[in-house]
Design a protein around this motif. Sequence first.
Motif, PDB file in Angstrom:
ATOM      1  N   ARG A   1       0.820  -1.213   0.000  1.00 40.34           N
ATOM      2  CA  ARG A   1       0.000   0.000   0.000  1.00 40.34           C
ATOM      3  C   ARG A   1       0.852   1.261   0.000  1.00 40.34           C
ATOM      4  NH1 ARG A   1      -2.669  -4.590  -0.631  1.00 40.34           N
ATOM      5  NH2 ARG A   1      -4.930  -4.296  -0.551  1.00 40.34           N
TER       6      ARG A   1
ATOM      7  N   ARG B   1     -15.409  -6.795 -10.649  1.00 43.86           N
ATOM      8  CA  ARG B   1     -14.500  -5.758 -10.166  1.00 43.86           C
ATOM      9  C   ARG B   1     -13.196  -5.927 -10.932  1.00 43.86           C
ATOM     10  NH1 ARG B   1     -13.960  -6.227  -3.864  1.00 43.86           N
ATOM     11  NH2 ARG B   1     -12.998  -4.162  -3.947  1.00 43.86           N
TER      12      ARG B   1
ATOM     13  N   PHE C   1      -3.528   2.799  -4.654  1.00 40.35           N
ATOM     14  CA  PHE C   1      -3.808   2.736  -3.219  1.00 40.35           C
ATOM     15  C   PHE C   1      -3.545   4.096  -2.552  1.00 40.35           C
ATOM     16  CE2 PHE C   1      -2.672  -1.993  -3.552  1.00 40.35           C
ATOM     17  CZ  PHE C   1      -4.007  -2.359  -3.630  1.00 40.35           C
TER      18      PHE C   1
ATOM     19  N   ASN D   1      -6.346   6.528  -3.769  1.00 39.27           N
ATOM     20  CA  ASN D   1      -7.738   6.229  -3.436  1.00 39.27           C
ATOM     21  C   ASN D   1      -7.944   5.660  -2.038  1.00 39.27           C
ATOM     22  OD1 ASN D   1      -8.574   6.951  -6.100  1.00 39.27           O
ATOM     23  ND2 ASN D   1      -7.789   4.978  -6.818  1.00 39.27           N
TER      24      ASN D   1
ATOM     25  N   SER E   1      -6.758   2.409   0.935  1.00 40.78           N
ATOM     26  CA  SER E   1      -6.972   0.985   1.172  1.00 40.78           C
ATOM     27  C   SER E   1      -6.752   0.753   2.655  1.00 40.78           C
ATOM     28  CB  SER E   1      -5.999   0.136   0.342  1.00 40.78           C
ATOM     29  OG  SER E   1      -6.140  -1.239   0.654  1.00 40.78           O
TER      30      SER E   1
ATOM     31  N   SER F   1      -9.147  -6.463   3.531  1.00 38.36           N
ATOM     32  CA  SER F   1      -8.980  -5.014   3.396  1.00 38.36           C
ATOM     33  C   SER F   1     -10.260  -4.412   2.841  1.00 38.36           C
ATOM     34  CB  SER F   1      -7.790  -4.683   2.491  1.00 38.36           C
ATOM     35  OG  SER F   1      -7.927  -5.305   1.219  1.00 38.36           O
TER      36      SER F   1
ATOM     37  N   GLU G   1     -11.475  -1.575   0.345  1.00 42.34           N
ATOM     38  CA  GLU G   1     -10.894  -0.832  -0.762  1.00 42.34           C
ATOM     39  C   GLU G   1     -11.692   0.435  -1.080  1.00 42.34           C
ATOM     40  OE1 GLU G   1      -7.947  -1.642  -1.700  1.00 42.34           O
ATOM     41  OE2 GLU G   1      -7.984  -3.409  -0.427  1.00 42.34           O
TER      42      GLU G   1
ATOM     43  N   GLN H   1     -12.021  -7.025   0.267  1.00 40.75           N
ATOM     44  CA  GLN H   1     -11.111  -7.814  -0.559  1.00 40.75           C
ATOM     45  C   GLN H   1     -10.318  -8.703   0.392  1.00 40.75           C
ATOM     46  OE1 GLN H   1      -8.776  -5.744  -3.648  1.00 40.75           O
ATOM     47  NE2 GLN H   1      -6.936  -6.441  -2.598  1.00 40.75           N
TER      48      GLN H   1
ATOM     49  N   ARG I   1     -11.706 -10.574  -5.155  1.00 40.76           N
ATOM     50  CA  ARG I   1     -12.384  -9.283  -5.267  1.00 40.76           C
ATOM     51  C   ARG I   1     -13.846  -9.425  -5.691  1.00 40.76           C
ATOM     52  NH1 ARG I   1     -10.052  -4.601  -5.607  1.00 40.76           N
ATOM     53  NH2 ARG I   1     -11.166  -3.902  -7.478  1.00 40.76           N
TER      54      ARG I   1
END
Length: 285
Positions: free
Chosen positions: A180, A205, A229, A232, A234, A250, A252, A258, A276
């Motif tokens: 990340r 996805r 990451f 946006n 995570s 995680s 997202e 995810q 995903r």
Amino acid sequence: MAPQPQEDAAASFDPLRPKLVRVAYRMLGSVADAEDMVQEAFIRWMGADRQAVREPEAFLRRTVTRLCLDQLKSARRQRETYVGPWLPDPVVEEEEEEDVTLPLMLALERLSPLERAAFLLHDVFGLAFEEVATTIERDPAACRQLAARARGHVREARSRFQVDKKRGIELAEAFFAASRSGDMTALGAMLAADVSVHADGGGKRAAAGAPVFGVEAVIRLHSHLADLFRKNGSQLVRAGFINGLPGFISLEADGELQTTALDIVDGKIAAIYVVRNPDKLQHLN
């Protein structure tokens, strides 16, 4: 007041439900399908002459296994049109208690339904071949041959997880942090030379349409992902064991969960499995 038939059926069935779901999930690799098969078995149990059944657990295990064998036929047709790599639904545990790890489940996918059933019932659940024979309606000698063929296919996958459990979770957390943050030096130090990435988005996805192989290609992929990451976000929900492998859940940027599971061999990450597809994650919400 004497219990009603439905109440009597539930009282004898419900304690066995977790075991039956374990059998069905290992046969099918789908949590939702496993629960459907077990519910169908319950409906049949309600209609059965239960007083005539001497061993309810054996009876119900046979019922579930046969339902799963039928389901596997349609599941295989669906897999032929599945978008991208297919992975089993992730089952998350706080502790490593999984008797069938994710690599083994993928190896089971290469078996025929009968080989899969014979191997799971005998080698995983410890049933005698006479019981296996009754369950899958083959003679014991044929069941031995089915299990032996299956064993040859899955032998390597059964023994791959070779890391201390605490160290496995530490690696999972370190992998999350490096992937990340974009620290590719730290990430590369964790990876085996022949590492692979398998991402299951199911066409719903974004995910790589085919597995990615080799440390250089995997680092390039994660360098690109790290930019996304950072931009946006995570969020680590928690680390744990996913289908017997260390990994994490995680959250997202799209608001969806995810899972990432790491197959670790000789202290290095040999394979990365990412689920995903939202259909396969509903049971985690």
